[in-house]
Design an enzyme around this catalytic site. Sequence first.
Site, PDB file in Angstrom:
ATOM      1  N   GLU A   1       0.826  -1.259  -0.106  1.00  0.00           N
ATOM      2  CA  GLU A   1       0.159  -0.007  -0.084  1.00  0.00           C
ATOM      3  C   GLU A   1       0.935   1.228  -0.052  1.00  0.00           C
ATOM      4  OE1 GLU A   1      -2.897  -0.326   3.198  1.00  0.00           O
ATOM      5  OE2 GLU A   1      -2.366  -2.344   3.358  1.00  0.00           O
TER       6      GLU A   1
ATOM      7  N   LYS B   1       2.222   4.686   1.242  1.00  0.00           N
ATOM      8  CA  LYS B   1       2.405   5.189   2.513  1.00  0.00           C
ATOM      9  C   LYS B   1       2.092   6.669   2.526  1.00  0.00           C
ATOM     10  CE  LYS B   1       5.606   5.494   6.457  1.00  0.00           C
ATOM     11  NZ  LYS B   1       5.289   6.943   6.727  1.00  0.00           N
TER      12      LYS B   1
ATOM     13  N   ASP C   1       1.389  10.645   3.321  1.00  0.00           N
ATOM     14  CA  ASP C   1       2.227  11.455   4.319  1.00  0.00           C
ATOM     15  C   ASP C   1       1.331  12.298   5.057  1.00  0.00           C
ATOM     16  OD1 ASP C   1       4.581  12.478   5.515  1.00  0.00           O
ATOM     17  OD2 ASP C   1       5.295  13.764   3.806  1.00  0.00           O
TER      18      ASP C   1
ATOM     19  N   TYR D   1      -6.664   2.156   6.623  1.00  0.00           N
ATOM     20  CA  TYR D   1      -5.809   1.266   6.129  1.00  0.00           C
ATOM     21  C   TYR D   1      -5.934  -0.053   6.882  1.00  0.00           C
ATOM     22  CZ  TYR D   1      -2.741   3.852   9.268  1.00  0.00           C
ATOM     23  OH  TYR D   1      -2.116   4.444  10.338  1.00  0.00           O
TER      24      TYR D   1
ATOM     25  N   LYS E   1      10.802   3.375   2.755  1.00  0.00           N
ATOM     26  CA  LYS E   1      10.780   4.798   2.666  1.00  0.00           C
ATOM     27  C   LYS E   1      11.657   5.246   1.302  1.00  0.00           C
ATOM     28  CE  LYS E   1       9.590   7.449   5.489  1.00  0.00           C
ATOM     29  NZ  LYS E   1      10.215   7.646   6.972  1.00  0.00           N
TER      30      LYS E   1
ATOM     31  N   CYS F   1      13.419  50.120  -1.188  1.00  0.00           N
ATOM     32  CA  CYS F   1      12.550  49.175  -1.854  1.00  0.00           C
ATOM     33  C   CYS F   1      12.905  48.908  -3.103  1.00  0.00           C
ATOM     34  CB  CYS F   1      11.002  49.576  -1.566  1.00  0.00           C
ATOM     35  SG  CYS F   1       9.849  48.651  -2.374  1.00  0.00           S
TER      36      CYS F   1
ATOM     37  N   CYS G   1       9.661  50.834  -5.072  1.00  0.00           N
ATOM     38  CA  CYS G   1       9.459  52.319  -4.990  1.00  0.00           C
ATOM     39  C   CYS G   1      10.500  53.007  -4.057  1.00  0.00           C
ATOM     40  CB  CYS G   1       7.959  52.452  -4.271  1.00  0.00           C
ATOM     41  SG  CYS G   1       8.059  51.939  -2.702  1.00  0.00           S
TER      42      CYS G   1
ATOM     43  N   CYS H   1       8.555  47.013   3.028  1.00  0.00           N
ATOM     44  CA  CYS H   1       8.249  48.268   2.652  1.00  0.00           C
ATOM     45  C   CYS H   1       6.821  48.814   3.235  1.00  0.00           C
ATOM     46  CB  CYS H   1       8.171  48.003   1.051  1.00  0.00           C
ATOM     47  SG  CYS H   1       7.603  49.930   0.366  1.00  0.00           S
TER      48      CYS H   1
ATOM     49  N   CYS I   1       3.053  51.786  -2.804  1.00  0.00           N
ATOM     50  CA  CYS I   1       4.247  50.769  -3.567  1.00  0.00           C
ATOM     51  C   CYS I   1       3.689  49.977  -4.738  1.00  0.00           C
ATOM     52  CB  CYS I   1       5.103  50.006  -2.476  1.00  0.00           C
ATOM     53  SG  CYS I   1       6.184  48.886  -3.204  1.00  0.00           S
TER      54      CYS I   1
END
Length: 688
Positions: free
Chosen positions: A128, A130, A132, A240, A330, A424, A427, A442, A447
């Site tokens: 099956e 796995k 996460d 499962y 894994k 920035c 601007c 900023c 901006c």
Amino acid sequence: MGEFEAALDTQPSLALSSLQRRVLQLRQQLNQASYEYHVLDAPTLADAVYDQLYRELQDLEAQHPEWVTPDSPTQRVGERPAVQFTSVRHNIPLYSLENAFNLADLEAWEERWQRVGLEVSSFEYVCELKIDGSALALTYENGVLVRGVTRGDGVAGEDITQNIRTIRTVPLRLQTEHPPAWMEVRGEAFLPLAVFAQINQERAEAGEALFANPRNAVAGTLRQLDSRIVAQRRLDFFAYTVHLPGEVAAGIKTQWEALDFLEQVGFRVNPHRQCCGSMAEVGVFATDWEQRRLDLPYLTDGLVIKLNSRRLQENLGFTQKFPRWAIALKYPAEEAPTVVQGISVNVGRTGAVTPVAELHPVTLAGTTVQRATLHNADFVAELDVRVGDTVIVRKAGEIIPEVVRVLVELRPDATQPFQMPQYCPECETPLERPEAEAVTRCVNALCPAIVRGAIIHWASRQALDINGLGEKWVTQFVQHGLLKTVADLYTLTEAQLQALERMGQKSAENLVRAIAHSKTQPWDRVLYGLGIRHVGSVNAQILAEQFPTVEALAAAEVEAIASVYGIGPEIAQSVYDWFRRPEHQILVASLKQAGVQLHGTAPATPRSTVLSGKTFVLTGVLPTLKRDEAKTLIQKAGGKVTGSISKKTDYVIVGEDAGSKLEKAVELGITQFSEAELLTLLESLKES
């Protein structure tokens, strides 16, 4: 006491051998990583690194069994549950799985279980995927879900039943006319990748930290105290395995049949599974899915291989930590080296300035990666990432490209440390870094980057949902000076739009119509669209319920906002500060003049004020009412329902399996009602 423990008690660390010191170091590092992952939901050690260190400790303890101590991470299933939820013991321990990392490990596992001495003439394996996510144990009585518990330490977990009820792929009642008296289902809660991306987009727009991967998002979601937030995040679930009473279990002889049974009674079971007659077949299945998994709409980090025969599973039993009849294979985390060709900075909707590594193109998890976020100045300084460096890049949760480390030994001569810009880039306003924050910002509301981000957010699906107003058009409108705030959208004319490149008459008509239609969107969507920091769509709904007009919210003090259930002090302060800025007051006035809906439906007037000011807590499973139904009835009668017991609680509504909340209510002397008594009280209020 063993030799190793005695050495620890009687000798300084310098007297220990280098191997003993290494065991101490591994034990400390792994225990800390386990605590951060399971209790804090804030992992700092990558899974692949943890697995490698764990295997090293296992090997050292196998060579020197006299060094094994009860506090070693190899002697426990998981970590203690966090303290915010009620801790309950699992009916059946929820063991984790032993890990394998290649076919040789699988073959060694096969040899081990076959050495147990059982007479087995033939056997099969079930493979099956796995998933996460986060493991859950669900208990059903007479076909009805009565409890949902996290893995915790495998012996005890956290009771999060109310949150689990929000997962639509978890049946509240089994789809069978003859359910068993009880059964326990094990499975994995997870987030589809599209939902995960949407959650992170919303968090970014609200100025909140992003989840690193879907697994972290699931863990954080399941531990929310407000189940409305859980419901909004649309968790999914794959079942499962199942535990059943003896007479029912006798009819299910294999893992394959158990999966079929779970499907029949209403659970979602992962369709990508295979019955294999040999380890060679398992190897073919594993190789096939190492690449195919990248095309799935959810994350997998390997396979689970189980002996198919449940009788054989029962006979093999468990070690102290793992089932002997199952193992997880894994897949390796995909990482790749590449070169940093430049470091740029992006300005977001909230003014946050984020450094980004511009990379030589590299393929990861099936996609080409050319850019990776560097988060903030502190992150760049900690890694010491420089232009020209060779770096290791991976996709966090196989989604977000991130720089893992710098290969300093390959660094060219004359490289320079990265410095955040002082102005920035959009601007040229001086940038600021607020005290106690990692983010540089900023602060110029005009901006172009902030304006673009604000308008894109305003038009997004969960906000005003303006069909046809995408990022490219917004950028062009801002560049041509047509838009400086979201309110300017409502002054656009078809003639202005048709004057732009590639904007035809029909497109202009459709866009003006879509903008006009957005004026009718409900108040909570407008509030979310304003882009107040920390106010996501769920918080916007909560605030809109309590403050049904923009005037009411704008006039509210911090304490009044923070007192709303589900809204904390940080959100309250952010909302309060937003409405105090003159440019935002002008924006609200402009939106009001444009006809945007800045009010909602006032909360329904309670049928009785007898319960006004009274606080209720619901605990346990009620005989006929769902938790939300009971909550609604109380609120309509003027009462308030909270999730935890305190001295301010007036009444506790008690159902079956009430647990620690009932104990605390007794301790504090709080009045307790049954469901029947609650209904009698509410009925008397109708007649009064």
